[in-house]
Design a protein around this motif. Structure first.
Motif, short mmCIF file in Angstrom:
data_model
loop_
_atom_site.label_atom_id
_atom_site.label_comp_id
_atom_site.label_asym_id
_atom_site.label_seq_id
_atom_site.Cartn_x
_atom_site.Cartn_y
_atom_site.Cartn_z
N THR A 17 0.85 -1.27 0.08
CA THR A 17 0.03 -0.07 0.13
C THR A 17 0.95 1.26 0.16
O THR A 17 2.15 1.23 0.44
CB THR A 17 -1.10 0.03 1.16
N ALA A 18 0.31 2.42 -0.21
CA ALA A 18 1.11 3.62 -0.42
C ALA A 18 1.45 4.03 0.98
O ALA A 18 2.62 4.42 1.29
CB ALA A 18 -0.12 4.79 -0.69
N ASP A 19 0.79 3.59 2.24
CA ASP A 19 1.10 3.64 3.49
C ASP A 19 2.68 3.09 3.93
O ASP A 19 3.49 3.47 4.41
CB ASP A 19 0.16 3.27 4.66
N LEU A 20 2.57 1.63 3.44
CA LEU A 20 3.80 0.80 3.61
C LEU A 20 4.96 1.27 3.04
O LEU A 20 6.10 1.68 3.44
CB LEU A 20 3.57 -0.44 3.29
N LEU A 21 4.86 1.88 1.85
CA LEU A 21 5.82 2.50 0.89
C LEU A 21 6.35 3.55 1.58
O LEU A 21 7.59 3.90 1.46
CB LEU A 21 5.22 2.69 -0.54
N ALA A 22 5.40 4.46 2.10
CA ALA A 22 5.78 5.72 2.62
C ALA A 22 6.63 5.42 4.07
O ALA A 22 7.56 6.04 4.35
CB ALA A 22 4.80 6.54 2.93
N HIS A 23 6.29 4.32 4.60
CA HIS A 23 6.95 4.12 5.87
C HIS A 23 8.52 3.45 5.61
O HIS A 23 9.24 4.19 6.20
CB HIS A 23 6.33 3.08 6.74
N ILE A 24 8.42 2.97 4.51
CA ILE A 24 9.80 2.29 4.28
C ILE A 24 10.63 3.60 3.65
O ILE A 24 11.89 3.35 4.18
CB ILE A 24 9.79 1.15 2.90
N LEU A 25 10.17 4.23 2.90
CA LEU A 25 10.99 5.20 2.19
C LEU A 25 11.38 6.48 3.25
O LEU A 25 12.70 6.98 3.52
CB LEU A 25 10.11 5.92 1.16
N ASN A 26 10.54 6.64 4.36
CA ASN A 26 10.68 7.68 5.26
C ASN A 26 11.70 7.18 6.31
O ASN A 26 12.49 7.86 6.66
CB ASN A 26 9.16 8.01 5.98
N ALA A 27 11.47 5.81 6.67
CA ALA A 27 12.72 5.12 7.59
C ALA A 27 14.05 5.15 6.89
O ALA A 27 15.14 5.69 7.47
CB ALA A 27 12.17 3.78 8.01
N LYS A 28 14.07 5.00 5.41
CA LYS A 28 15.27 4.80 4.74
C LYS A 28 16.03 6.34 4.75
O LYS A 28 17.00 6.41 5.10
CB LYS A 28 15.05 4.05 3.60
N PHE A 29 15.21 7.16 4.17
CA PHE A 29 15.69 8.34 3.79
C PHE A 29 15.57 9.59 4.91
O PHE A 29 16.55 10.54 4.82
CB PHE A 29 15.23 9.03 2.60
N CYS A 30 14.65 9.55 5.67
CA CYS A 30 14.52 10.60 6.90
C CYS A 30 15.29 10.18 8.03
O CYS A 30 15.98 10.83 8.61
CB CYS A 30 12.94 10.87 6.97
N LEU A 33 17.72 4.66 8.33
CA LEU A 33 17.44 3.29 8.61
C LEU A 33 17.87 2.32 7.51
O LEU A 33 17.06 2.49 6.70
CB LEU A 33 16.09 3.21 9.51
N PRO A 34 18.95 1.79 7.36
CA PRO A 34 19.01 0.88 6.39
C PRO A 34 18.12 -0.29 6.23
O PRO A 34 17.37 -0.87 7.08
CB PRO A 34 20.47 0.25 6.46
N CYS A 35 17.73 -0.87 5.02
CA CYS A 35 16.69 -1.76 4.86
C CYS A 35 16.98 -3.16 5.47
O CYS A 35 16.14 -3.90 6.35
CB CYS A 35 16.82 -2.33 3.10
N TYR A 36 18.26 -3.42 5.91
CA TYR A 36 18.48 -4.68 6.87
C TYR A 36 17.82 -4.43 8.22
O TYR A 36 17.62 -5.38 9.02
CB TYR A 36 20.02 -5.27 6.96
N ARG A 37 17.88 -3.08 8.78
CA ARG A 37 17.49 -2.97 10.14
C ARG A 37 15.93 -3.03 10.14
O ARG A 37 15.14 -3.52 10.98
CB ARG A 37 17.93 -1.48 10.59
N GLN A 38 15.41 -2.24 8.91
CA GLN A 38 13.86 -2.17 8.79
C GLN A 38 13.74 -3.69 8.66
O GLN A 38 12.36 -4.14 9.15
CB GLN A 38 13.54 -1.71 7.75
N GLU A 39 14.29 -4.66 8.03
CA GLU A 39 13.82 -5.88 7.84
C GLU A 39 13.56 -6.68 9.51
O GLU A 39 12.71 -7.52 9.65
CB GLU A 39 14.97 -6.69 7.13
N ARG A 40 14.88 -6.36 10.28
CA ARG A 40 14.59 -6.84 11.55
C ARG A 40 13.27 -6.28 12.41
O ARG A 40 12.75 -7.06 12.95
CB ARG A 40 15.82 -6.41 12.33
#
Length: 80
Positions: A17-30, A33-40
């Motif tokens: 969903t747009a919400d999930l994409l926004a969360h992933i991109l916000n965590a990564k760029f703002c 938070l790298p993707c491996y930490r988000q994965e955890r």
């Protein structure tokens, strides 16, 4: 009775969903938070989303926004 069509997805034929994409991109760029930490973090919540999937979704979301970025650049960056 008519049912309204679902909203268009940013990634066609995707389940993100747009919400999930926004969360992933916000965590990564703002939040840097790298993707491996988000994965955890997602794993702790019981959602298994691989870092490759997050990276692919980020790329597809960026490609979906190219027209918007071009319009913003055209509007706000002066031409020399």
């Amino acid at each position: 009775m008519k049912i309204a069509p679902p909203p268009r997805q940013i990634i066609s034929k995707g389940i993100a969903t747009a919400d999930l994409l926004a969360h992933i991109l916000n965590a990564k760029f703002c939040d840097a938070l790298p993707c491996y930490r988000q994965e955890r973090q997602f794993a702790c919540l019981g959602a298994e989303i691989s870092r490759a999937t997050m990276a692919n979704r980020a790329i597809k979301a960026a490609n979906a926004c190219t027209l918007l970025l071009e319009l913003l650049c055209w509007r706000f960056i002066p031409v020399r």
